[in-house]
Design a protein around this motif. Sequence first.
Motif, PDB file in Angstrom:
ATOM      1  N   GLY A 276      23.427  60.416 -45.087  1.00  0.00           N
ATOM      2  CA  GLY A 276      23.965  60.080 -46.560  1.00  0.00           C
ATOM      3  C   GLY A 276      24.729  58.721 -46.513  1.00  0.00           C
TER       4      GLY A 276
ATOM      5  N   ARG B 279      22.795  71.496 -46.134  1.00  0.00           N
ATOM      6  CA  ARG B 279      23.732  70.763 -46.305  1.00  0.00           C
ATOM      7  C   ARG B 279      24.789  70.496 -44.990  1.00  0.00           C
TER       8      ARG B 279
ATOM      9  N   ASN C  69      20.413  67.375 -44.516  1.00  0.00           N
ATOM     10  CA  ASN C  69      21.085  66.128 -45.309  1.00  0.00           C
ATOM     11  C   ASN C  69      22.437  66.032 -44.656  1.00  0.00           C
TER      12      ASN C  69
ATOM     13  N   GLY D 277      25.335  64.452 -45.437  1.00  0.00           N
ATOM     14  CA  GLY D 277      25.859  63.945 -46.762  1.00  0.00           C
ATOM     15  C   GLY D 277      27.052  63.490 -46.480  1.00  0.00           C
TER      16      GLY D 277
ATOM     17  N   VAL E  86      25.890  65.634 -52.001  1.00  0.00           N
ATOM     18  CA  VAL E  86      24.421  65.102 -52.319  1.00  0.00           C
ATOM     19  C   VAL E  86      24.541  64.342 -53.713  1.00  0.00           C
TER      20      VAL E  86
END
Length: 343
Positions: free
Chosen positions: A236, A286, A258, A260, A266
């Motif tokens: 990210g 996440r 992800n 992040g 996100v």
Amino acid sequence: MSLGVFISVGAWAKPTVMIVATGGTIAGAGASATNSATYTAAKVPVDTLINAVPQIQDLANVKGVQALQIASESITDKELLSIARQVNELVKRSDVNGVVITHGTDTLEETAFFLSLVVHTDKPIVLVGSMRPPSALSADGPLNLYGAVALAASPESKGKGVMMFMNDSILAARDTSKRINIHTNAFSSQWGALGTVVEGKTYWFRQGVKRQTTQSEFNIENIKGDSLPLVQITYGSDSMLPVAYDAYAKAGVKAIINAGTGNGSVPNYLVNTLKNLRQQGLIIVRASRVPDGFVLRNAEQPDDQYDWVVAHDLNPQKARILTALALTKTSDTKEIQRMFWQY
């Protein structure tokens, strides 16, 4: 006569520690003694590593196995599975009391975490590396290896799970990561060290409570082949593009971690991309690029509504490992989330 009996019993009682060498900086070599950061990894074989620290034979009967000869950034799931299977066979032997794995520091934490999930044993497994090659001034590898053998040989280490030993610290495989790439105190955990080794003696201060080794539902003996379900990480930042996520989906990944910002955030312009990928069957996890803390479920994003998973306090690279293993058993997001809470 009594002295002879004492010596024979003492020799019989000495533990046996197997050193499984995989390469890395601890087996590297630089052009000169002043090359502490520029060198070639994975050059020194296991017997040379053992012979360079003869004092470890005072701690245990030490024997070596050359499992791999590789720089750890080149390790893939195939090598992870190979290491796990070799270690699993060693710990099943009645004549082996503990295992030390010499390993490059770049992915040492991934291998340690993987082994903690798939090898069922109460015998100590200790991963050790170094930040300076043996050829460098003040090389840290020899003392790290000495401490790792002491840790693996100690009866107090039994049942403590898979550990990492670097810079005098006993570290949990689950929550330890490499945080600096040029100093010998490269590894640490936000939850602190388990203990320390001083002059060959272990001192303990805490113990992990998460599931691992004998309490794990994963088992290397049940994993077939030389690959795991494909899981990839996206990093990210600001000004991101959906092309990376779409490319991973086209490449056949089963899940995307992800990494992040902040609380695994996100960006609003990528939410629909991740929602669409989840609807296509990909698992979305996440995680956070922030080294410490943990990702809160249903904070920043409505994870229940989108059917996403949160990585809790596992960093993205460890989240990848756990997700891949989870996918060998299930694709149910509630079950995968349970695993993240428990491991």
